[in-house]
Design an enzyme around this catalytic site. Structure first.
Site, PDB file in Angstrom:
ATOM      1  CE1 TYR A 156      23.122  70.526  95.331  1.00  0.00           C
ATOM      2  CE2 TYR A 156      23.852  68.750  93.897  1.00  0.00           C
ATOM      3  CZ  TYR A 156      24.074  69.588  94.974  1.00  0.00           C
ATOM      4  OH  TYR A 156      25.252  69.497  95.679  1.00  0.00           O
TER       5      TYR A 156
ATOM      6  CB  SER B 112      28.142  68.703  92.997  1.00  0.00           C
ATOM      7  OG  SER B 112      27.623  67.386  93.083  1.00  0.00           O
TER       8      SER B 112
HETATM    9  C1  BGC Z   1      25.209  66.190  97.158  1.00  0.00           C
HETATM   10  C2  BGC Z   1      25.187  65.039  98.125  1.00  0.00           C
HETATM   11  C3  BGC Z   1      25.386  63.719  97.391  1.00  0.00           C
HETATM   12  C4  BGC Z   1      26.593  63.785  96.491  1.00  0.00           C
HETATM   13  C5  BGC Z   1      26.744  62.531  95.633  1.00  0.00           C
HETATM   14  C6  BGC Z   1      26.451  66.133  96.333  1.00  0.00           C
HETATM   15  O1  BGC Z   1      26.477  67.179  95.436  1.00  0.00           O
HETATM   16  O2  BGC Z   1      25.149  67.408  97.891  1.00  0.00           O
HETATM   17  O3  BGC Z   1      23.944  65.032  98.805  1.00  0.00           O
HETATM   18  O4  BGC Z   1      25.556  62.661  98.296  1.00  0.00           O
HETATM   19  O5  BGC Z   1      26.502  64.908  95.635  1.00  0.00           O
HETATM   20  O6  BGC Z   1      25.562  62.188  94.989  1.00  0.00           O
END
Ligand code: BGC
Length: 260
Positions: A158, A145
């Site tokens: 996360y 991410s």
């Molecule tokens: C998340 C999304 C978020 C994006 C940017 C991703 O890792 O799962 O929910 O919109 O990051 O913040």
């Protein structure tokens, strides 16, 4: 299109919906056969399998909670049983449960780390065991991410899981490069998937989100799938250990856009 992907076998964890489903379908369109893993959404997984078959490839839906050791080895076995081979493993299953850190429960912290980080280790380990034992120059793709790099209030677990994925990815890439096994990550920004549905349906939240994307809009799952297909293909044969950000510029310090 990447002809070398034809006839290959791919496992995509968490592919009953969202980015995982788009990746499964893209591999099918490249002529690869796909194990579609799901945890709760059997119906979604069966719908993805139907689309895979409509695209002319083979698909099989397999249940498995990716935080459990047996799920990963079960998916390797499912690929071997259904397709007689395994070439590409995509760690994608993940979740997010927002909470301020001082209010975050240990249970939810653990849940996120178990699926998003430990699950990636277990998945990669199962694929590597097969690749190493059979001398296969396989490919592993880890769905990271932008939050392997960008801190995110209310998402400490996360972000920590994605920061962990970054170095898990790089370490495995280094460790297995001599065997020709490539390990890469993709760093999506905001993508139009069920995980972001609520945000995208609320005009104020949508505008706030678009303001931190230099390109000004959320991406589509197919743009992530395109990156996955390329990374798994021979066109990326000299690429290992990277995180390929597919984020409309979100990682470029967008606050500087009109500053200077
Ligand atoms: C998340 C999304 C978020 C994006 C940017 C991703 O890792 O799962 O929910 O919109 O990051 O913040």
């Amino acid at each position: 299109m990447y002809p070398d992907l034809q006839g290959k076998a791919v496992v995509v964890t968490g592919s009953s919906k969202g980015i995982g489903a788009a990746i499964a379908l893209r591999f099918a369109r490249e002529g690869a056969n796909v194990v579609v893993n799901y945890n709760g959404d059997a119906q979604g997984a069966e719908a993805v399998v139907a689309q895979i078959e409509a695209a002319g490839a083979k698909g099989v839906a397999v249940q498995g909670d990716m935080s459990k050791e047996a799920s990963a080895t079960g998916l390797v076995q499912a690929a071997l049983d259904a397709f007689g081979r395994l070439d590409v493993w995509v760690n994608n299953a993940g979740l997010e449960i927002p909470a301020h850190t001082h209010e975050m429960t240990l249970e939810n912290w653990q849940k996120i780390i178990d699926v998003n980080l430990t699950g990636y280790f277990l998945g990669a380990r199962a694929a590597l065991q097969h690749f190493v034992a059979k001398g296969i120059k396989g490919s592993i793709i880890n769905m990271s991410s932008v939050h392997e790099q960008i801190p995110w209030p209310r998402f400490a677990h996360y972000a920590a899981s994605k920061g962990g994925v970054k170095l898990l990815n790089e370490t495995m890439a280094m460790e297995y490069a001599p065997q020709g096994i490539r390990v890469n990550a993709i760093g999506p920004g905001a993508i139009n998937t069920p995980i972001n549905k609520e945000k995208m349906n609320d005009p104020a939240q949508k505008a706030a989100l678009e303001a931190i994307i230099p390109m000004g809009f959320a991406g589509e799952p197919e743009t992530i799938a395109a990156a996955a297909a390329w990374l798994a293909s021979d066109q990326a044969s000299y690429v290992t250990g990277i995180t390929l950000f597919v984020d409309g510029g979100m990682t470029l310090y967008p606050a500087f856009m009109n500053n200077g």
